[in-house]
Design a protein around this motif. Structure first.
Motif, PDB file in Angstrom:
ATOM      1  N   ASP A 121     -26.616  24.363  19.148  1.00 43.27           N
ATOM      2  CA  ASP A 121     -26.336  23.218  18.296  1.00 43.27           C
ATOM      3  C   ASP A 121     -27.234  21.991  18.589  1.00 43.27           C
ATOM      4  OD1 ASP A 121     -24.899  22.944  20.604  1.00 43.27           O
ATOM      5  OD2 ASP A 121     -23.093  22.439  19.807  1.00 43.27           O
ATOM      6  N   ILE A 122     -27.954  22.024  19.573  1.00 42.03           N
ATOM      7  CA  ILE A 122     -28.824  20.913  19.979  1.00 42.03           C
ATOM      8  C   ILE A 122     -30.493  21.408  19.630  1.00 42.03           C
ATOM      9  CG2 ILE A 122     -29.616  19.512  21.501  1.00 42.03           C
ATOM     10  CD1 ILE A 122     -27.092  19.244  22.826  1.00 42.03           C
ATOM     11  N   VAL A 123     -30.741  22.418  20.300  1.00 46.12           N
ATOM     12  CA  VAL A 123     -32.090  23.073  20.278  1.00 46.12           C
ATOM     13  C   VAL A 123     -31.558  24.538  20.149  1.00 46.12           C
ATOM     14  CG1 VAL A 123     -34.234  23.661  21.257  1.00 46.12           C
ATOM     15  CG2 VAL A 123     -33.197  21.595  21.630  1.00 46.12           C
ATOM     16  N   TYR A 124     -32.084  25.161  18.891  1.00 48.38           N
ATOM     17  CA  TYR A 124     -31.926  26.677  18.618  1.00 48.38           C
ATOM     18  C   TYR A 124     -33.023  27.348  19.455  1.00 48.38           C
ATOM     19  CZ  TYR A 124     -31.017  30.878  16.052  1.00 48.38           C
ATOM     20  OH  TYR A 124     -30.769  32.234  15.604  1.00 48.38           O
ATOM     21  N   THR A 125     -32.464  28.201  20.104  1.00 50.31           N
ATOM     22  CA  THR A 125     -33.571  29.156  20.651  1.00 50.31           C
ATOM     23  C   THR A 125     -33.250  30.515  20.491  1.00 50.31           C
ATOM     24  OG1 THR A 125     -32.929  27.671  22.748  1.00 50.31           O
ATOM     25  CG2 THR A 125     -33.947  29.605  23.334  1.00 50.31           C
ATOM     26  N   GLU A 126     -34.548  31.129  20.568  1.00 46.27           N
ATOM     27  CA  GLU A 126     -34.685  32.762  20.051  1.00 46.27           C
ATOM     28  C   GLU A 126     -35.427  33.190  21.256  1.00 46.27           C
ATOM     29  OE1 GLU A 126     -35.624  33.479  15.685  1.00 46.27           O
ATOM     30  OE2 GLU A 126     -36.582  31.551  16.382  1.00 46.27           O
ATOM     31  N   VAL A 127     -35.079  34.300  22.021  1.00 44.89           N
ATOM     32  CA  VAL A 127     -35.899  35.045  22.795  1.00 44.89           C
ATOM     33  C   VAL A 127     -36.672  35.980  22.008  1.00 44.89           C
ATOM     34  CG1 VAL A 127     -36.156  36.510  24.847  1.00 44.89           C
ATOM     35  CG2 VAL A 127     -34.528  34.652  24.877  1.00 44.89           C
ATOM     36  N   CYS A 128     -38.018  36.121  22.123  1.00 45.60           N
ATOM     37  CA  CYS A 128     -39.259  36.848  21.297  1.00 45.60           C
ATOM     38  C   CYS A 128     -39.878  37.693  21.864  1.00 45.60           C
ATOM     39  CB  CYS A 128     -39.881  35.825  20.389  1.00 45.60           C
ATOM     40  SG  CYS A 128     -38.649  34.836  19.169  1.00 45.60           S
ATOM     41  N   ASP A 129     -40.369  38.760  21.390  1.00 47.55           N
ATOM     42  CA  ASP A 129     -41.625  39.750  21.771  1.00 47.55           C
ATOM     43  C   ASP A 129     -42.870  38.753  22.028  1.00 47.55           C
ATOM     44  OD1 ASP A 129     -43.738  41.401  21.915  1.00 47.55           O
ATOM     45  OD2 ASP A 129     -42.182  43.122  21.427  1.00 47.55           O
ATOM     46  N   PRO A 144     -38.850  32.474  25.779  1.00 45.91           N
ATOM     47  CA  PRO A 144     -37.902  31.763  24.573  1.00 45.91           C
ATOM     48  C   PRO A 144     -38.609  30.880  23.837  1.00 45.91           C
ATOM     49  CG  PRO A 144     -37.153  31.448  26.926  1.00 45.91           C
ATOM     50  CD  PRO A 144     -38.386  32.238  26.972  1.00 45.91           C
ATOM     51  N   VAL A 145     -38.262  30.824  22.532  1.00 47.74           N
ATOM     52  CA  VAL A 145     -39.097  30.018  21.491  1.00 47.74           C
ATOM     53  C   VAL A 145     -37.850  29.113  20.841  1.00 47.74           C
ATOM     54  CG1 VAL A 145     -40.029  30.202  19.189  1.00 47.74           C
ATOM     55  CG2 VAL A 145     -40.490  31.904  20.820  1.00 47.74           C
ATOM     56  N   TYR A 146     -38.305  27.803  20.906  1.00 48.72           N
ATOM     57  CA  TYR A 146     -37.245  26.785  20.578  1.00 48.72           C
ATOM     58  C   TYR A 146     -37.495  25.889  19.324  1.00 48.72           C
ATOM     59  CZ  TYR A 146     -36.632  26.992  25.899  1.00 48.72           C
ATOM     60  OH  TYR A 146     -36.492  27.613  26.993  1.00 48.72           O
ATOM     61  N   THR A 147     -36.568  25.445  18.667  1.00 48.92           N
ATOM     62  CA  THR A 147     -36.450  24.672  17.583  1.00 48.92           C
ATOM     63  C   THR A 147     -35.473  23.548  17.537  1.00 48.92           C
ATOM     64  OG1 THR A 147     -37.213  26.712  15.910  1.00 48.92           O
ATOM     65  CG2 THR A 147     -36.242  24.732  14.948  1.00 48.92           C
ATOM     66  N   HIS A 148     -36.158  22.309  17.324  1.00 52.52           N
ATOM     67  CA  HIS A 148     -35.140  21.085  17.408  1.00 52.52           C
ATOM     68  C   HIS A 148     -34.225  21.153  16.156  1.00 52.52           C
ATOM     69  CE1 HIS A 148     -38.214  18.789  19.828  1.00 52.52           C
ATOM     70  NE2 HIS A 148     -37.074  18.832  20.813  1.00 52.52           N
ATOM     71  N   LEU A 149     -33.110  20.835  16.327  1.00 50.02           N
ATOM     72  CA  LEU A 149     -32.147  20.530  15.342  1.00 50.02           C
ATOM     73  C   LEU A 149     -31.858  19.290  15.046  1.00 50.02           C
ATOM     74  CD1 LEU A 149     -29.727  23.773  15.775  1.00 50.02           C
ATOM     75  CD2 LEU A 149     -31.687  23.497  14.452  1.00 50.02           C
ATOM     76  N   GLU A 150     -32.080  18.274  15.875  1.00 52.25           N
ATOM     77  CA  GLU A 150     -31.713  16.925  15.946  1.00 52.25           C
ATOM     78  C   GLU A 150     -32.754  15.942  15.815  1.00 52.25           C
ATOM     79  OE1 GLU A 150     -28.478  15.850  18.426  1.00 52.25           O
ATOM     80  OE2 GLU A 150     -26.924  17.394  17.542  1.00 52.25           O
TER      81      GLU A 150
END
Length: 308
Positions: A121-129, A144-150
């Motif tokens: 809910d703060i930084v959306y994280t995916e683990v990607c190939d 890990p691939v990160y996306t800021h949400l705030e």
């Protein structure tokens, strides 16, 4: 980190790693002020402990109850985690994502220490190939691939970390439902190298060596080529307790066999006295790949010729 300490009402004593004399000064501060927590990189914590011992100070006597780590793999490597806890007598907590994700440390272990929770809910994280950038299923490894949400001042959208991790959505006893990295961040997708067809990760070498009694605390990995065959040389320190020739030879044999079993290749193990290899106050860099140098010499070039 400093702002977080102040928000908690804690007193922080930051010091500049890399400045001559600062580590020794920090050891003196820790002895006098007895802080309850330590934050840094795992390799620096072990360097800090060695500096304390040289001053006749037992690191356990400094009183650290919680040791928090980020910046490099280590706190998620089982043998390194045990070593840190045995050295300081405190709890080793793995945390951290990327500097670009600050001011939030958006990955962190809970009190059960079953891997870092991803605070989605703060930084959306995916683990990607790392080849397709598709999200991998839970239980598999990727980066890990990160996306800021705030954050609005410098938002990052699907920022690739380059770290190696495996994620899971298995329940945690703490009750949090965030996905977890059960093994932490244990390497980089670009630090893997291939020797005789085997994928070699420095974190696997570190985990193996730190679990061997008689290991002196530091190592280097040199990959070279003789004729057409790659060679893996592991230069490792031996502890003072293994200084006599029979003990050193037994230690060398143990290291070679355990590394062979873990890595799938027969390494050359070279032992040097404890303290012979340089320590770092920053992120550890322990691998030297000389194969390109060998190739240039075979072509009759001198080092520095060719492409920069």
């Amino acid at each position: 980190m400093l702002k977080g300490c102040e928000r908690l009402g804690a007193t922080a004593f930051p010091f500049g790693a890399g400045v001559p004399g600062q580590t020794l000064m920090a050891v003196q501060w820790a002895r006098e002020l007895r802080p309850s927590a330590f934050y840094g990189t795992p390799s620096y914590a072990l360097h800090f402990a060695e500096t304390a011992r040289r001053e006749g100070i037992d690191p356990r006597a400094l009183g650290f109850r919680t040791l928090l780590f980020s910046g490099e793999p280590g706190a998620g490597i089982p043998a390194t985690k045990r070593l840190i806890e045995d050295t300081f007598g405190g709890v080793c907590i793995d945390m951290g994502s990327m500097a670009e994700m600050t001011p939030w440390m958006s990955n962190g272990e809970c009190r059960f220490r079953l891997g870092m929770h991803l605070w989605q809910d703060i930084v959306y994280t995916e683990v990607c190939d790392p080849r397709t950038w598709d999200r991998v299923p839970y239980g598999e490894e990727g980066t890990p691939v990160y996306t800021h949400l705030e954050r609005t001042s410098q938002p990052m959208i699907r920022l690739v970390s380059g770290d190696r991790a495996r994620w899971t959505d298995a329940p945690c006893p703490c009750g949090r439902t965030y996905p977890r990295l059960p093994d932490g961040l244990y390497g980089r997708i670009d630090d893997m190298f291939i020797v005789r067809g085997e994928n070699i990760y420095p974190s696997a070498i570190e985990d193996t060596l730190r679990a061997i009694e008689g290991f002196g605390g530091e190592f280097r990995v040199i990959v070279s080529r003789r004729e057409t065959m790659d060679e893996l040389l592991v230069r490792a320190e031996y502890a003072a307790t293994h200084a006599d020739a029979p003990a050193r030879e037994a230690l060398r044999a143990t290291m070679r066999e355990r590394l062979r079993a873990r890595l799938g290749v027969h390494p050359i193990v070279e032992l040097v006295p404890q303290g012979a290899l340089p320590r770092t106050e920053f992120k550890a860099r322990r691998v030297i790949d000389d194969r390109n140098l060998y190739g240039s010499l075979r072509r009759g070039e001198t080092p520095g010729d060719g492409e920069p």
